[in-house]
Design a protein around this motif. Sequence first.
Motif, PDB file in Angstrom:
ATOM      1  N   GLN A   1       3.948  -2.240   1.227  1.00 43.48           N
ATOM      2  CA  GLN A   1       4.074  -1.659   2.558  1.00 43.48           C
ATOM      3  C   GLN A   1       2.724  -1.213   3.136  1.00 43.48           C
ATOM      4  N   SER A   2       1.797  -0.828   2.266  1.00 41.99           N
ATOM      5  CA  SER A   2       0.525  -0.306   2.769  1.00 41.99           C
ATOM      6  C   SER A   2      -0.616  -1.323   2.767  1.00 41.99           C
TER       7      SER A   2
ATOM      8  N   VAL B   1      -2.306   0.693  -3.778  1.00 34.87           N
ATOM      9  CA  VAL B   1      -1.741  -0.029  -2.642  1.00 34.87           C
ATOM     10  C   VAL B   1      -0.423  -0.657  -3.060  1.00 34.87           C
TER      11      VAL B   1
ATOM     12  N   SER C   1       1.792  -9.371  -2.350  1.00 32.07           N
ATOM     13  CA  SER C   1       2.429  -9.722  -1.080  1.00 32.07           C
ATOM     14  C   SER C   1       3.774 -10.409  -1.265  1.00 32.07           C
TER      15      SER C   1
ATOM     16  N   PHE D   1      -1.323  -3.891   4.427  1.00 36.55           N
ATOM     17  CA  PHE D   1      -1.821  -4.422   5.698  1.00 36.55           C
ATOM     18  C   PHE D   1      -2.289  -3.332   6.657  1.00 36.55           C
ATOM     19  N   GLN D   2      -2.455  -2.117   6.162  1.00 38.62           N
ATOM     20  CA  GLN D   2      -3.093  -1.079   6.972  1.00 38.62           C
ATOM     21  C   GLN D   2      -4.549  -1.475   7.149  1.00 38.62           C
ATOM     22  N   PRO D   3      -5.108  -1.293   8.338  1.00 36.48           N
ATOM     23  CA  PRO D   3      -6.448  -1.823   8.616  1.00 36.48           C
ATOM     24  C   PRO D   3      -7.517  -1.440   7.598  1.00 36.48           C
ATOM     25  N   GLU D   4      -7.565  -0.184   7.163  1.00 33.66           N
ATOM     26  CA  GLU D   4      -8.617   0.235   6.234  1.00 33.66           C
ATOM     27  C   GLU D   4      -8.440  -0.378   4.842  1.00 33.66           C
ATOM     28  N   ILE D   5      -7.211  -0.680   4.466  1.00 35.15           N
ATOM     29  CA  ILE D   5      -6.944  -1.312   3.177  1.00 35.15           C
ATOM     30  C   ILE D   5      -7.074  -2.826   3.295  1.00 35.15           C
ATOM     31  N   GLU D   6      -6.606  -3.368   4.388  1.00 39.67           N
ATOM     32  CA  GLU D   6      -6.656  -4.815   4.609  1.00 39.67           C
ATOM     33  C   GLU D   6      -8.089  -5.341   4.559  1.00 39.67           C
ATOM     34  N   ARG D   7      -9.024  -4.612   5.119  1.00 40.70           N
ATOM     35  CA  ARG D   7     -10.421  -5.077   5.120  1.00 40.70           C
ATOM     36  C   ARG D   7     -11.017  -5.095   3.715  1.00 40.70           C
TER      37      ARG D   7
END
Length: 93
Positions: A77-78, A74, A31, A80-86
């Motif tokens: 940029q990617s 990851v 991050s 914080f996409q919902p499926e990755i963030e979880r």
Amino acid sequence: LEHLLDLYEDENASIQLFGIGSSDKVVHALSQGTIDGIVFENEFAAGYIATMQLAAKMSLAKETAHSDIQYLYVNRQSMFQPEIERLLFPIAQ
């Protein structure tokens, strides 16, 4: 990878690190831009497969679970996409 991050912080050199994992320290470095990208496994899927294998060994399930563990690449940029963030931040969900 975490140990290499510690060494990297002490240097003023541009280096490329390659590793695998998604510890808090590694995700934080991603991050912050210290790491360009990470590859990590879907730990939920791994846990499910392990649980199903154990249940089958204990005769609590009729079939064993067979599946490949999904690995994801990851970048900043990617992440914080919902499926990755979880997957990266399971406690915050």
